[in-house]
Design an enzyme around this catalytic site. Structure first.
Site, short mmCIF file in Angstrom:
data_model
loop_
_atom_site.label_atom_id
_atom_site.label_comp_id
_atom_site.label_asym_id
_atom_site.label_seq_id
_atom_site.Cartn_x
_atom_site.Cartn_y
_atom_site.Cartn_z
N GLY A 105 0.81 -1.20 0.00
CA GLY A 105 0.00 0.00 0.00
C GLY A 105 0.84 1.25 0.00
CB THR A 108 4.60 -1.11 0.80
OG1 THR A 108 4.11 -1.89 1.88
CG2 THR A 108 5.66 -1.90 0.04
CG ASP A 131 -7.93 0.19 4.18
OD1 ASP A 131 -8.72 -0.71 4.52
OD2 ASP A 131 -7.08 0.67 4.94
CG MET A 173 -9.96 -3.86 8.55
SD MET A 173 -8.54 -4.85 7.99
CE MET A 173 -8.20 -5.78 9.48
N GLY A 174 -10.65 0.23 7.27
CA GLY A 174 -10.71 1.50 6.56
C GLY A 174 -10.38 2.63 7.50
NE ARG A 175 -4.64 2.43 8.11
CZ ARG A 175 -3.35 2.53 7.82
NH1 ARG A 175 -2.48 2.66 8.78
NH2 ARG A 175 -2.94 2.53 6.56
CD GLU A 225 -9.53 0.01 10.77
OE1 GLU A 225 -9.53 -0.81 11.69
OE2 GLU A 225 -8.67 0.06 9.88
CD GLN A 277 -13.14 -6.10 7.38
OE1 GLN A 277 -13.66 -5.15 6.83
NE2 GLN A 277 -12.55 -6.00 8.57
NE ARG A 278 -5.18 -6.43 7.15
CZ ARG A 278 -4.84 -5.47 6.30
NH1 ARG A 278 -4.66 -5.76 5.02
NH2 ARG A 278 -4.70 -4.23 6.70
#
Length: 351
Positions: A105, A108, A131, A173-175, A225, A277-278
């Site tokens: 992502g 990285t 995400d 998820m989803g910051r 999240e 979810q992963r």
């Protein structure tokens, strides 16, 4: 040319499909050796590098398998100090690596870009995140599978919620980007969708739930999240010292449950989907997209077009300079068609 291949950050479905496509495409042209690096950048940070030669048979039969055969790490930081960076550079020279294909992502991509600048190593990037928040990329592989998983969870939650006449909160998820909560919420027929991009008003959510108490007698809430109340803060689960991503979110569904319960007659329950979810095997869409990305990454290597990340634009595979995506996140625009559609079909967005 000797090419290193690594997967960084959190895992997601489709990583093995990319590894397979990159490796087989480069071997097919007969001009490259491919070396797998274990556990992301961590495989180059220790006193002895952890790498292995990848041959055709090593990556056969993995297209449909979830996770990553190379392993990954979301805490390894090759730029954490000068000594670590020099150790990584020394391993790169000793191994004869000329380019690294980094699958990950925005974090990285940021580390890969910094490592290239510090060591002279060439880099090609492949976008990966459930995400779906990588800049200049319409769709990252793994996202479709995560949406399918979250949608299935919402469908199952609905049946028990309707049976008990409850308000059921499901946290995805989803910051900082609400793509997962938005698409899963629409696909899973959620009545309320809460995104990190739109601070929610507790009174508005409670009013929507009370109205449904008089009609359907149950309510399904899907929230990312990173969602937070107006004037409030995101819910932080923990801090991880030394990590490139030290702040870990999670648990906002339980916070909202506590806030809502005194305002409603219905019982309120919360479910945090977390790492489910992963996991699992990638959907056919993600297998194809990951293969397209991996093949194009190999083409970038062969054409010596370094410093670029593979991307999807207007449905076509392309590339973009990594520096344009490093430390940049693609969030949901407030005027996006899915936001408008959700609002027009009666979904409460928390305002």
């Amino acid at each position: 040319m000797r090419v290193g291949l690594l997967t960084g950050g959190g895992d997601c479905p489709g990583l093995n499909a990319v590894i397979r496509a990159v490796t087989k495409s480069l071997i097919h042209h007969g001009r490259c050796e491919v070396w797998g690096i274990a556990d992301g950048f961590e495989g180059l940070m220790e006193s002895e590098p952890r790498v292995r030669r990848l041959r055709w048979e090593d990556v056969s039969g993995i297209l449909h398998v979830g996770g990553t055969m190379l392993g990954t790490s979301n805490s390894a930081n090759p730029l954490r100090d000068a000594a670590t960076t020099e150790r990584v550079a020394g391993h790169v020279r000793a191994l004869g690596l000329q380019v690294i294909v980094a699958i990950g992502g925005d974090g990285t991509m940021s580390l890969a870009s910094g490592l290239a600048g510090a060591t002279g190593l060439e880099v090609v990037g492949v976008p990966k995140t459930i995400d779906n928040d990588i800049a200049h990329c319409e769709r990252s592989f793994g996202f479709d599978t995560a949406v399918a998983t979250a949608t299935d969870a919402l469908h199952r939650i609905e049946s028990t919620g309707s049976s008990h006449h409850r308000v059921m909160i499901v946290e995805t998820m989803g910051r900082h980007a609400g793509w997962l909560a938005l698409e899963a919420g629409i696909a899973g027929a959620a009545d309320v969708i809460l995104l990190p991009e739109i601070d929610y008003d507790l009174a508005a959510i409670a009013a929507h739930c009370r109205a449904r108490e008089q009609r359907q007698r149950y309510t399904i809430i899907c929230m990312g999240e990173g969602a937070k109340p107006r004037g409030g803060q995101q819910t932080v689960r923990e801090h991880v010292a030394g990590s490139p991503d030290p702040v870990r979110l999670g648990g906002v569904a339980h916070v909202l449950r506590q806030q809502l319960q005194p305002l409603l007659d219905s019982e309120v329950r919360a479910t945090v989907l977390g790492h489910v979810q992963r996991g699992g095997d990638p959907t056919p869409f993600d297998r194809v997209l990951a293969t397209r990305y991996g093949h194009h990454a190999a083409q970038l290597v062969l054409e010596r077009r370094f410093g670029h990340m593979v991307t999807l634009r207007h449905g076509r595979i392309a590339s973009v300079p990594i520096r344009q995506v490093a430390n940049v996140q693609r969030t949901v625009p407030l005027d996006h068609e899915l936001v408008t559609a959700a609002r027009d079909i009666g979904v409460c967005l928390g305002v």
